[in-house]
Design a protein around this motif. Structure first.
Motif, PDB file in Angstrom:
ATOM      1  N   LEU A   1       0.840  -1.197   0.000  1.00 26.47           N
ATOM      2  CA  LEU A   1       0.000   0.000   0.000  1.00 26.47           C
ATOM      3  C   LEU A   1       0.878   1.250   0.000  1.00 26.47           C
ATOM      4  N   PRO A   2       0.380   2.364  -0.567  1.00 30.66           N
ATOM      5  CA  PRO A   2       1.167   3.600  -0.504  1.00 30.66           C
ATOM      6  C   PRO A   2       1.459   3.954   0.950  1.00 30.66           C
ATOM      7  N   ARG A   3       2.671   4.399   1.214  1.00 25.56           N
ATOM      8  CA  ARG A   3       3.047   4.779   2.570  1.00 25.56           C
ATOM      9  C   ARG A   3       2.344   6.071   2.934  1.00 25.56           C
ATOM     10  N   GLY A   4       1.642   6.081   4.053  1.00 22.38           N
ATOM     11  CA  GLY A   4       1.084   7.337   4.548  1.00 22.38           C
ATOM     12  C   GLY A   4       2.228   8.191   5.071  1.00 22.38           C
ATOM     13  N   ASN A   5       1.913   9.390   5.550  1.00 22.75           N
ATOM     14  CA  ASN A   5       3.018  10.204   6.067  1.00 22.75           C
ATOM     15  C   ASN A   5       3.128  10.126   7.581  1.00 22.75           C
ATOM     16  N   SER A   6       2.439   9.131   8.190  1.00 20.58           N
ATOM     17  CA  SER A   6       2.576   8.961   9.633  1.00 20.58           C
ATOM     18  C   SER A   6       3.777   8.072   9.930  1.00 20.58           C
ATOM     19  N   PRO A   7       4.692   8.553  10.760  1.00 20.73           N
ATOM     20  CA  PRO A   7       5.727   7.626  11.234  1.00 20.73           C
ATOM     21  C   PRO A   7       5.079   6.593  12.147  1.00 20.73           C
ATOM     22  N   LYS A   8       5.715   5.462  12.312  1.00 16.06           N
ATOM     23  CA  LYS A   8       5.234   4.421  13.236  1.00 16.06           C
ATOM     24  C   LYS A   8       6.415   3.918  14.039  1.00 16.06           C
ATOM     25  N   LEU A   9       6.197   3.776  15.331  1.00 18.01           N
ATOM     26  CA  LEU A   9       7.259   3.231  16.182  1.00 18.01           C
ATOM     27  C   LEU A   9       6.648   2.183  17.105  1.00 18.01           C
ATOM     28  N   SER A  10       7.112   0.933  16.968  1.00 21.54           N
ATOM     29  CA  SER A  10       6.644  -0.155  17.838  1.00 21.54           C
ATOM     30  C   SER A  10       7.635  -0.369  18.969  1.00 21.54           C
TER      31      SER A  10
END
Ligand code: GLY
Length: 128
Positions: free
Chosen positions: A59-68
């Motif tokens: 899927l196209p990458r949104g502009n939200s970073p993600k940190l798990s």
């Protein structure tokens, strides 16, 4: 030399980093092609194989970073198999750009192969 438990925790971090970064090659390298799972996206069904997971990486990458973040991990090694459990806390941005956190219980099963530990099954449930 790291213990098997230390290696599995390190591999679990790498797996979540691959997911957060949308790095399909890194994710697939850690997984057995016949990986099975129960996760909310599968609507209660057990899904087998990697294509189900690749759909999300493509899927196209949104502009939200993600940190798990892995919280309260436990690792049980049983010879050539291992179970890693933890609470996964994910920080990201909501639709308005505000930071939100979500948490889920994850159980991940690994199998030792000649090519190293491979991820063979997981179960994710939202923390109520
Ligand atoms: N949905 C992919 C994973 O959690 O491994």
């Amino acid at each position: 030399m790291p213990t098997a438990a230390e290696e599995l925790l390190s591999l679990s971090h790498k797996l979540l980093e691959a997911i957060d970064a949308g790095n399909w090659n890194a994710y697939a390298e850690l997984c057995d092609p016949s990986i099975s799972c129960f996760e909310p996206e599968a609507l209660g069904q057990q899904v087998v194989g990697l294509p189900f997971h690749k759909f999300y990486f493509d899927l196209p990458r949104g502009n939200s970073p993600k940190l798990s973040t892995i919280a309260s991990p436990a690792v049980r090694v049983m010879g050539e198999a291992a179970v890693v459990t933890y609470v996964r806390v994910v920080q990201k941005l909501d639709g308005s750009g505000n930071p939100v956190s979500v948490a889920a219980h994850e159980t991940r099963v690994w199998q030792k192969t000649p090519a190293g530990w491979k991820h063979v099954h997981f179960h994710r449930s939202p923390v109520a």
